[in-house]
Write an enzyme that holds these catalytic residues in place. Structure first.
Site, PDB file in Angstrom:
ATOM      1  N   SER A  27       0.815  -1.191   0.033  1.00 25.64           N
ATOM      2  CA  SER A  27       0.011  -0.023  -0.176  1.00 25.64           C
ATOM      3  C   SER A  27       1.150   1.374  -0.193  1.00 25.64           C
ATOM      4  O   SER A  27       0.539   2.402   0.175  1.00 25.64           O
ATOM      5  CB  SER A  27      -1.003  -0.205   1.307  1.00 25.64           C
ATOM      6  OG  SER A  27      -0.145   0.102   2.367  1.00 25.64           O
ATOM      7  N   ASN A 114      -0.873  -2.328  13.308  1.00 26.63           N
ATOM      8  CA  ASN A 114      -2.226  -1.989  13.519  1.00 26.63           C
ATOM      9  C   ASN A 114      -2.482  -0.693  14.244  1.00 26.63           C
ATOM     10  O   ASN A 114      -3.347  -0.015  13.649  1.00 26.63           O
ATOM     11  CB  ASN A 114      -2.850  -3.281  14.004  1.00 26.63           C
ATOM     12  CG  ASN A 114      -2.604  -4.526  13.376  1.00 26.63           C
ATOM     13  OD1 ASN A 114      -2.106  -4.648  12.199  1.00 26.63           O
ATOM     14  ND2 ASN A 114      -2.971  -5.626  13.949  1.00 26.63           N
ATOM     15  N   THR A 159     -41.149  25.729  -6.560  1.00 26.32           N
ATOM     16  CA  THR A 159     -41.198  24.422  -6.189  1.00 26.32           C
ATOM     17  C   THR A 159     -41.549  23.437  -7.198  1.00 26.32           C
ATOM     18  O   THR A 159     -42.436  24.082  -8.100  1.00 26.32           O
ATOM     19  CB  THR A 159     -42.411  24.301  -5.037  1.00 26.32           C
ATOM     20  OG1 THR A 159     -43.818  24.675  -5.658  1.00 26.32           O
ATOM     21  CG2 THR A 159     -42.171  25.208  -3.842  1.00 26.32           C
ATOM     22  N   HIS A 160     -41.186  22.251  -7.386  1.00 23.02           N
ATOM     23  CA  HIS A 160     -41.393  21.345  -8.546  1.00 23.02           C
ATOM     24  C   HIS A 160     -40.971  22.076  -9.898  1.00 23.02           C
ATOM     25  O   HIS A 160     -41.331  21.658 -10.958  1.00 23.02           O
ATOM     26  CB  HIS A 160     -42.869  21.119  -8.620  1.00 23.02           C
ATOM     27  CG  HIS A 160     -43.590  20.619  -7.389  1.00 23.02           C
ATOM     28  ND1 HIS A 160     -43.954  19.457  -6.905  1.00 23.02           N
ATOM     29  CD2 HIS A 160     -44.231  21.458  -6.484  1.00 23.02           C
ATOM     30  CE1 HIS A 160     -44.427  19.224  -5.786  1.00 23.02           C
ATOM     31  NE2 HIS A 160     -44.676  20.786  -5.668  1.00 23.02           N
ATOM     32  N   SER A 281     -16.328  25.029 -26.588  1.00 26.19           N
ATOM     33  CA  SER A 281     -16.403  23.863 -27.021  1.00 26.19           C
ATOM     34  C   SER A 281     -15.525  23.464 -28.016  1.00 26.19           C
ATOM     35  O   SER A 281     -14.880  24.559 -28.790  1.00 26.19           O
ATOM     36  CB  SER A 281     -17.849  23.907 -27.879  1.00 26.19           C
ATOM     37  OG  SER A 281     -18.131  22.951 -28.706  1.00 26.19           O
ATOM     38  N   LYS A 287     -19.885  28.636 -27.485  1.00 25.89           N
ATOM     39  CA  LYS A 287     -20.075  27.965 -26.282  1.00 25.89           C
ATOM     40  C   LYS A 287     -19.658  28.603 -24.947  1.00 25.89           C
ATOM     41  O   LYS A 287     -18.407  29.049 -25.138  1.00 25.89           O
ATOM     42  CB  LYS A 287     -19.747  26.461 -26.268  1.00 25.89           C
ATOM     43  CG  LYS A 287     -20.999  25.784 -26.857  1.00 25.89           C
ATOM     44  CD  LYS A 287     -22.190  26.006 -26.311  1.00 25.89           C
ATOM     45  CE  LYS A 287     -23.144  24.810 -26.437  1.00 25.89           C
ATOM     46  NZ  LYS A 287     -22.703  23.531 -25.752  1.00 25.89           N
ATOM     47  N   GLU A 294     -20.798  21.398 -13.526  1.00 26.24           N
ATOM     48  CA  GLU A 294     -21.238  20.092 -14.180  1.00 26.24           C
ATOM     49  C   GLU A 294     -20.233  19.064 -13.293  1.00 26.24           C
ATOM     50  O   GLU A 294     -20.537  17.768 -13.134  1.00 26.24           O
ATOM     51  CB  GLU A 294     -21.029  19.913 -15.483  1.00 26.24           C
ATOM     52  CG  GLU A 294     -22.013  20.695 -16.132  1.00 26.24           C
ATOM     53  CD  GLU A 294     -21.994  20.409 -17.529  1.00 26.24           C
ATOM     54  OE1 GLU A 294     -22.235  19.819 -18.417  1.00 26.24           O
ATOM     55  OE2 GLU A 294     -21.194  21.428 -18.073  1.00 26.24           O
ATOM     56  N   GLN A 326      -6.759  -2.410   5.056  1.00 26.24           N
ATOM     57  CA  GLN A 326      -5.790  -1.550   4.109  1.00 26.24           C
ATOM     58  C   GLN A 326      -6.473  -0.753   3.101  1.00 26.24           C
ATOM     59  O   GLN A 326      -6.071   0.258   2.600  1.00 26.24           O
ATOM     60  CB  GLN A 326      -4.624  -2.353   3.604  1.00 26.24           C
ATOM     61  CG  GLN A 326      -3.698  -1.585   2.875  1.00 26.24           C
ATOM     62  CD  GLN A 326      -2.351  -2.592   2.463  1.00 26.24           C
ATOM     63  OE1 GLN A 326      -1.751  -3.215   3.396  1.00 26.24           O
ATOM     64  NE2 GLN A 326      -2.465  -2.817   1.358  1.00 26.24           N
TER      65      GLN A 326
HETATM   66  N1  ARG Z   1      -0.301  -1.919   5.560  1.00 28.50           N
HETATM   67  C1  ARG Z   1      -1.362  -2.307   6.520  1.00 28.50           C
HETATM   68  C2  ARG Z   1      -2.521  -1.364   6.269  1.00 28.50           C
HETATM   69  O1  ARG Z   1      -2.461  -0.395   5.825  1.00 28.50           O
HETATM   70  C3  ARG Z   1      -0.739  -1.741   8.017  1.00 28.50           C
HETATM   71  C4  ARG Z   1      -1.106  -2.835   9.000  1.00 28.50           C
HETATM   72  C5  ARG Z   1      -0.529  -4.134   8.862  1.00 28.50           C
HETATM   73  N2  ARG Z   1      -0.899  -5.050   9.737  1.00 28.50           N
HETATM   74  C6  ARG Z   1      -0.984  -6.476   9.490  1.00 28.50           C
HETATM   75  N3  ARG Z   1      -1.145  -7.009  10.312  1.00 28.50           N
HETATM   76  N4  ARG Z   1      -0.538  -6.640   8.442  1.00 28.50           N
HETATM   77  O2  ARG Z   1      -3.515  -1.627   6.914  1.00 28.50           O
END
Ligand code: ARG
Length: 470
Positions: A27, A114, A159-160, A281, A287, A294, A326
Site C-alpha cells: 500500500s 495495526n 417548487t417542483h 467547445s 459555447k 457540472e 488497508q
Molecule cells: N499496511 C497495513 C494497512 O494499511 C498496515 C497494517 C498491517 N498489519 C498487519 N497485521 N498486516 O492496513
C-alpha cells in the site's frame, strides 16, 4: 534469501514473498501521503519509550533524529522506497535502521503496524479536516458577500421547478448557506471522534511493557485515547462518518451546481459564469459551458461511491484488525480530496459570476406567482384561507382564458370574484412588495435576510477562534 522490505518480519519463513504478492500487497504508493504522519507518530512513540525508560534517553534521541533524517531523505527523493515495502511503516522502519544502526530495531517495541496505521490515518484526517473546514467557511463567506452585493435581486421562488412566489436572491442563497453551515458542524462532530489516539493499542491486546499512552497522545495533539485496544485497531466508523459528512456536503454542492447550470442557460439567462470557470467547445465556437458546476455535480457520485466502499469494507469483518482494512485509504482520501476541491471551485464560481439583476424584474409583473399574495390578502381580511385559495384559483383561470396574467385584474374585476378585495390592488400585485411583506422569521424579506447574514457571519468567525486553539 533476504530482500529489502520483507526481511524485517519474515523470520519464520524459509522463502521470500513472491514478487507478484509483494506488488499486490503493497500500500506504499497510497500510504506515502501519510509519510509525515507516520514519522510524527514514530517520533511520539520513541519519545514516550524514552520517557518511561523502555529505551534510554540517548536511544530515544537517536531514534527521533534518525526519523527526521528519513523524513528529509524521502521528501527530497534521496531515498525512494518501492513496492518491496509492504507499507510506509515498514519502509520508514527499515530505512531508520539503516540510518541509525541497531538501535533502530527498538522502535517497534510496544507497538504494531495495526495501531500505527490507525494513528497515521487519524492524524492525516485531523489535518485535512481543518482544510475542509477552512474551505467551507470561505465558501460561506463568498455566498454571504454575494448576498450583500446582489441579495435584493428579485427572482421567482420555485417548487417542483414551477414558479411559486417571488423571492429575493438573498433568501434563495441562504437556503444553500445554512446546509453548508451544518456541514461544518457535522464535520466538527466527526473530528471530535477522529481526535483520539489509538497508539499503544499494539496488535489488539495492549502490551506488557510499561508504556504511557497519554504521553504519545499528548505529543501528537490528540484529545484523548481510544480506550479499548481492540476498538482502536478494528474500528473505522470515524472514517465512515467523515465520508458520510463529505457525501452530504457534496449533495449540497450538487444542488448549487445544478442551479448554476440551469441559471447560466440562455433560457434562464440569470447568471453568467466568470471566464475563469467557463469552458469552450471544440466545435461550437459560441459555447460558454458551465463545466465547473457540472464536474462538481458529477464528482458527488464519486464521493457516494467512496462511502459505499467504506461501509462495505467493514461490514461483517470479525474483530480485530484484518488486512481488508488497508483498502480504506483510497476511498477515504478520495472523498476528502474531492470534497475540498469541489468546495473551493464552488467558492470560485460564486466570486466571479455576474447576476443579471433585472432578469426577472419585469417578468414577474402580473405573474401568477403573485396568486398566493392575493389569497393572503383575502385571508388577512377575514376570508378563510381555503375559500380565498379557491377564489384566487378562479381568478387565475379567468386570466388564463384571456391569455393574460394578473395585470388583467382590475379592482372592480376582482370584486366580481370576492367583495373583500380592496379598491387598489397595486401593492398586492407588486412582486417586490410581496417579497418584502414576508417578514416572518426566516421569510424572504430583506430584514430577515440581513438578520441571518449576521448570524452566519458569526459562525464563520467562530471558526477562526476554534482554529487558534488547535
Ligand atoms: N499496511 C497495513 C494497512 O494499511 C498496515 C497494517 C498491517 N498489519 C498487519 N497485521 N498486516 O492496513
Amino acid at each position: 534469501m533476504r530482500r529489502p522490505g520483507s526481511h524485517l518480519i519474515r523470520g519464520r519463513f524459509t522463502a521470500p514473498t513472491g514478487t507478484d504478492m509483494q506488488r499486490f500487497s503493497s500500500s506504499l504508493a497510497v500510504d506515502l501521503r501519510m509519510l509525515d504522519e507516520d514519522i510524527d507518530g514514530s517520533i511520539a512513540h520513541a519519545t514516550m519509550l524514552g520517557r518511561v525508560g523502555i529505551v534510554t534517553p540517548e536511544e530515544a534521541e537517536t531514534l527521533c533524529a534518525g526519523l527526521e533524517t528519513v523524513r528529509e531523505e524521502i521528501h527530497r527523493g534521496d531515498w525512494v522506497p518501492g513496492d518491496e515495502h509492504e507499507d510506509v511503516h515498514m519502509a520508514v522502519e527499515e530505512r531508520l535502521t539503516l540510518v541509525v544502526g541497531e538501535v533502530g530495531k527498538k522502535i517497534h517495541t510496544a507497538r504494531s503496524r495495526n495501531d500505527q496505521v490507525a494513528t497515521d490515518v487519524r492524524l492525516w484526517l485531523k489535518r485535512r479536516l481543518i482544510e475542509l473546514d477552512d474551505a467551507l467557511a470561505d465558501l460561506i463567506t463568498a455566498l454571504l458577500d454575494r448576498i450583500e452585493a446582489d441579495g435584493r435581486v428579485l427572482l421567482p421562488g420555485y417548487t417542483h421547478l414551477q414558479r411559486g412566489q417571488p423571492i429575493l436572491l438573498g433568501h434563495h442563497l441562504l437556503g444553500h448557506v445554512w446546509p453548508l453551515a451544518r456541514d461544518r458542524e457535522r464535520l466538527a462532530g466527526a473530528l471530535a471522534r477522529v481526535d483520539k489516539s489509538p497508539l499503544g493499542a499494539c496488535a489488539m491486546a495492549g502490551t506488557p511493557h510499561p508504556i504511557d499512552r497519554d504521553i504519545s497522545a499528548e505529543l501528537l495533539g490528540f484529545d484523548g485515547l481510544v480506550e479499548n485496544a481492540m476498538d482502536a485497531v478494528a474500528s473505522r466508523d470515524h472514517e465512515q462518518e467523515v465520508v458520510a459528512a463529505c457525501a452530504i456536503c457534496m449533495t449540497h454542492l450538487s444542488r448549487i451546481s445544478e442551479e448554476l447550470v440551469l441559471w447560466s442557460s440562455v433560457e434562464f439567462n440569470f447568471v453568467r459564469l466568470g471566464d475563469a470557470y467557463a469552458t469552450g467547445s471544440s466545435i461550437m465556437p459560441q459555447k460558454r459551458n458551465p463545466d465547473a458546476a457540472e464536474l462538481v455535480r458529477g464528482k458527488s457520485a464519486r464521493v457516494y461511491g467512496d462511502l459505499q466502499a467504506l461501509l462495505s469494507l467493514v461490514k461483517a469483518l470479525p474483530l480485530a484488525y484484518n488486512r481488508d482494512l488497508q483498502e480504506d485509504r483510497e476511498p477515504l482520501f478520495d472523498a476528502v480530496d474531492t470534497t475540498i476541491a469541489s468546495v473551493r471551485i464552488t467558492a470560485g464560481m460564486w466570486r466571479t459570476l455576474t447576476v443579471s439583476r433585472d432578469r426577472f424584474e419585469s417578468d414577474l409583473e402580473g405573474d401568477f406567482s403573485l396568486a398566493t399574495e392575493l389569497a393572503d390578502l383575502l385571508a388577512a381580511r377575514g376570508v378563510p384561507f381555503r375559500e380565498a385559495h379557491e377564489v384566487v384559483g378562479g381568478i387565475v383561470r379567468w386570466c388564463e382564458e384571456q391569455g393574460r396574467g394578473l395585470e388583467a385584474l382590475t379592482a372592480s374585476a376582482a370584486r366580481e370574484f370576492h367583495a373583500s378585495f380592496p379598491d387598489d390592488l397595486g401593492p398586492w400585485l407588486d412582486p417586490r412588495a410581496a417579497a418584502e411583506r414576508r417578514t416572518s422569521a426566516g421569510g424572504t424579506a430583506w430584514k430577515e435576510i440581513k438578520r441571518q447574514i449576521t448570524m452566519l457571519r458569526k459562525t464563520v468567525l467562530r471558526k477562526t477562534d476554534s482554529e487558534s486553539q488547535v
